[in-house]
Motif scaffolding. Structure first.
Motif, PDB file in Angstrom:
ATOM      1  N   ALA A  17       0.774  -1.249  -0.054  1.00 43.52           N
ATOM      2  CA  ALA A  17       0.113   0.078  -0.005  1.00 43.52           C
ATOM      3  C   ALA A  17       0.944   1.222   0.054  1.00 43.52           C
ATOM      4  O   ALA A  17       0.680   2.246  -0.671  1.00 43.52           O
ATOM      5  CB  ALA A  17      -1.003   0.191   1.148  1.00 43.52           C
ATOM      6  N   LYS A  18       1.779   1.351   0.803  1.00 40.27           N
ATOM      7  CA  LYS A  18       2.766   2.535   0.884  1.00 40.27           C
ATOM      8  C   LYS A  18       3.602   2.899  -0.653  1.00 40.27           C
ATOM      9  O   LYS A  18       3.560   3.873  -1.132  1.00 40.27           O
ATOM     10  CB  LYS A  18       3.846   2.353   1.807  1.00 40.27           C
ATOM     11  CG  LYS A  18       3.297   2.406   3.183  1.00 40.27           C
ATOM     12  CD  LYS A  18       4.359   2.601   4.309  1.00 40.27           C
ATOM     13  CE  LYS A  18       4.588   1.080   4.793  1.00 40.27           C
ATOM     14  NZ  LYS A  18       5.386   0.991   5.936  1.00 40.27           N
ATOM     15  N   ALA A  19       3.919   1.424  -1.317  1.00 39.93           N
ATOM     16  CA  ALA A  19       4.300   1.780  -2.464  1.00 39.93           C
ATOM     17  C   ALA A  19       3.416   2.184  -3.761  1.00 39.93           C
ATOM     18  O   ALA A  19       3.821   3.305  -4.393  1.00 39.93           O
ATOM     19  CB  ALA A  19       4.871   0.313  -3.171  1.00 39.93           C
ATOM     20  N   ALA A  20       2.383   1.861  -3.728  1.00 40.16           N
ATOM     21  CA  ALA A  20       1.044   2.154  -4.303  1.00 40.16           C
ATOM     22  C   ALA A  20       0.876   3.846  -3.920  1.00 40.16           C
ATOM     23  O   ALA A  20       0.876   4.553  -5.037  1.00 40.16           O
ATOM     24  CB  ALA A  20       0.074   1.604  -4.316  1.00 40.16           C
ATOM     25  N   LEU A  21       0.956   4.266  -2.758  1.00 41.65           N
ATOM     26  CA  LEU A  21       0.585   5.387  -2.563  1.00 41.65           C
ATOM     27  C   LEU A  21       1.910   6.563  -2.875  1.00 41.65           C
ATOM     28  O   LEU A  21       1.649   7.577  -3.366  1.00 41.65           O
ATOM     29  CB  LEU A  21       0.363   5.708  -1.028  1.00 41.65           C
ATOM     30  CG  LEU A  21      -1.058   5.412  -0.531  1.00 41.65           C
ATOM     31  CD1 LEU A  21      -1.383   5.403   0.786  1.00 41.65           C
ATOM     32  CD2 LEU A  21      -2.193   6.090  -1.380  1.00 41.65           C
ATOM     33  N   ALA A  22       3.092   5.962  -2.823  1.00 43.38           N
ATOM     34  CA  ALA A  22       4.086   6.600  -3.263  1.00 43.38           C
ATOM     35  C   ALA A  22       4.316   6.795  -4.945  1.00 43.38           C
ATOM     36  O   ALA A  22       4.450   7.997  -5.516  1.00 43.38           O
ATOM     37  CB  ALA A  22       5.462   5.954  -3.190  1.00 43.38           C
ATOM     38  N   ARG A  23       3.674   6.105  -5.421  1.00 40.35           N
ATOM     39  CA  ARG A  23       3.244   6.146  -7.131  1.00 40.35           C
ATOM     40  C   ARG A  23       2.332   7.087  -7.345  1.00 40.35           C
ATOM     41  O   ARG A  23       2.508   8.177  -8.062  1.00 40.35           O
ATOM     42  CB  ARG A  23       2.876   4.746  -7.741  1.00 40.35           C
ATOM     43  CG  ARG A  23       4.056   3.929  -7.887  1.00 40.35           C
ATOM     44  CD  ARG A  23       3.789   2.668  -8.641  1.00 40.35           C
ATOM     45  NE  ARG A  23       2.710   1.930  -8.033  1.00 40.35           N
ATOM     46  CZ  ARG A  23       2.841   0.692  -7.207  1.00 40.35           C
ATOM     47  NH1 ARG A  23       4.342   0.512  -6.775  1.00 40.35           N
ATOM     48  NH2 ARG A  23       1.734   0.022  -6.725  1.00 40.35           N
ATOM     49  N   GLU A  25       1.561   9.526  -5.287  1.00 39.41           N
ATOM     50  CA  GLU A  25       1.840  10.724  -4.757  1.00 39.41           C
ATOM     51  C   GLU A  25       2.912  11.427  -6.061  1.00 39.41           C
ATOM     52  O   GLU A  25       2.769  12.620  -6.357  1.00 39.41           O
ATOM     53  CB  GLU A  25       2.881  10.801  -3.682  1.00 39.41           C
ATOM     54  CG  GLU A  25       3.417  11.999  -3.115  1.00 39.41           C
ATOM     55  CD  GLU A  25       4.075  12.149  -1.819  1.00 39.41           C
ATOM     56  OE1 GLU A  25       4.478  13.066  -1.257  1.00 39.41           O
ATOM     57  OE2 GLU A  25       4.230  10.821  -1.187  1.00 39.41           O
ATOM     58  N   ALA A  26       3.796  10.717  -6.636  1.00 45.28           N
ATOM     59  CA  ALA A  26       4.469  10.858  -7.732  1.00 45.28           C
ATOM     60  C   ALA A  26       3.785  11.355  -8.914  1.00 45.28           C
ATOM     61  O   ALA A  26       4.155  12.399  -9.571  1.00 45.28           O
ATOM     62  CB  ALA A  26       5.477   9.781  -8.171  1.00 45.28           C
ATOM     63  N   ALA A  27       2.442  10.932  -9.110  1.00 40.33           N
ATOM     64  CA  ALA A  27       1.626  11.106 -10.157  1.00 40.33           C
ATOM     65  C   ALA A  27       0.943  12.453  -9.989  1.00 40.33           C
ATOM     66  O   ALA A  27       0.569  13.342 -10.897  1.00 40.33           O
ATOM     67  CB  ALA A  27       0.575  10.100 -10.580  1.00 40.33           C
ATOM     68  N   LEU A  72      -6.549   7.532  -8.022  1.00 39.45           N
ATOM     69  CA  LEU A  72      -6.451   8.600  -8.854  1.00 39.45           C
ATOM     70  C   LEU A  72      -7.657   9.275  -9.447  1.00 39.45           C
ATOM     71  O   LEU A  72      -7.776  10.521  -9.499  1.00 39.45           O
ATOM     72  CB  LEU A  72      -5.487   8.362 -10.025  1.00 39.45           C
ATOM     73  CG  LEU A  72      -3.986   7.734  -9.558  1.00 39.45           C
ATOM     74  CD1 LEU A  72      -3.561   6.831 -10.807  1.00 39.45           C
ATOM     75  CD2 LEU A  72      -3.430   8.969  -9.188  1.00 39.45           C
ATOM     76  N   ASN A  73      -8.559   8.516  -9.998  1.00 37.23           N
ATOM     77  CA  ASN A  73      -9.902   9.122 -10.319  1.00 37.23           C
ATOM     78  C   ASN A  73     -10.643   9.894  -9.133  1.00 37.23           C
ATOM     79  O   ASN A  73     -11.275  11.033  -9.244  1.00 37.23           O
ATOM     80  CB  ASN A  73     -10.693   7.891 -10.897  1.00 37.23           C
ATOM     81  CG  ASN A  73     -12.077   8.652 -11.440  1.00 37.23           C
ATOM     82  OD1 ASN A  73     -12.072   9.506 -12.360  1.00 37.23           O
ATOM     83  ND2 ASN A  73     -12.998   8.161 -11.041  1.00 37.23           N
ATOM     84  N   ASP A  74     -10.888   9.194  -7.933  1.00 41.02           N
ATOM     85  CA  ASP A  74     -11.141  10.029  -6.795  1.00 41.02           C
ATOM     86  C   ASP A  74     -10.674  11.314  -6.532  1.00 41.02           C
ATOM     87  O   ASP A  74     -11.354  12.278  -5.868  1.00 41.02           O
ATOM     88  CB  ASP A  74     -11.687   9.094  -5.698  1.00 41.02           C
ATOM     89  CG  ASP A  74     -12.348   7.931  -5.986  1.00 41.02           C
ATOM     90  OD1 ASP A  74     -13.120   8.074  -7.018  1.00 41.02           O
ATOM     91  OD2 ASP A  74     -12.572   7.055  -5.316  1.00 41.02           O
ATOM     92  N   LEU A  75      -9.203  11.253  -6.480  1.00 45.21           N
ATOM     93  CA  LEU A  75      -8.485  12.450  -6.375  1.00 45.21           C
ATOM     94  C   LEU A  75      -9.027  13.699  -7.367  1.00 45.21           C
ATOM     95  O   LEU A  75      -8.835  14.713  -6.909  1.00 45.21           O
ATOM     96  CB  LEU A  75      -6.886  11.996  -6.095  1.00 45.21           C
ATOM     97  CG  LEU A  75      -6.611  11.550  -5.092  1.00 45.21           C
ATOM     98  CD1 LEU A  75      -5.135  11.081  -5.283  1.00 45.21           C
ATOM     99  CD2 LEU A  75      -6.528  12.283  -3.883  1.00 45.21           C
TER     100      LEU A  75
END
Length: 81
Positions: A17-23, A25-27, A72-75
């Motif tokens: 989950a942390k790796a996914a959130l890092a991606r 955040e990068a995007a 990403l869509n919800d953000l």
């Protein structure tokens, strides 16, 4: 902080989950916070069996896995402006 991830140590799903959130955040540039539930009886009771749990704007967005495309869509949909 719009994104909050509840975790505990030695949790392989938390690491994923942390790796996914890092991606994410990068995007998007959207920062996130991590909260370790260890030792907090209220958080253990609320989230213990579902760790990791992701909140977006204070509401549960998901648990066990971060659905990156959905997040990403919800953000995008909930971003100001």
């Amino acid at each position: 902080m719009r994104l909050v991830l509840y975790t505990r140590p030695d949790c392989h799903l938390c690491e994923d989950a942390k790796a996914a959130l890092a991606r994410v955040e990068a995007a998007t540039g959207e920062a996130w916070a991590e909260i370790d539930i260890t030792g907090d009886d209220d958080l253990e009771e609320e989230y213990g069996f579902r760790i990791p749990v992701l909140l977006l704007d204070g509401k549960e967005h998901g648990y066990w896995r971060v659905e990156e495309e959905r997040l990403l869509n919800d953000l995008r949909l909930s971003s100001p402006g």
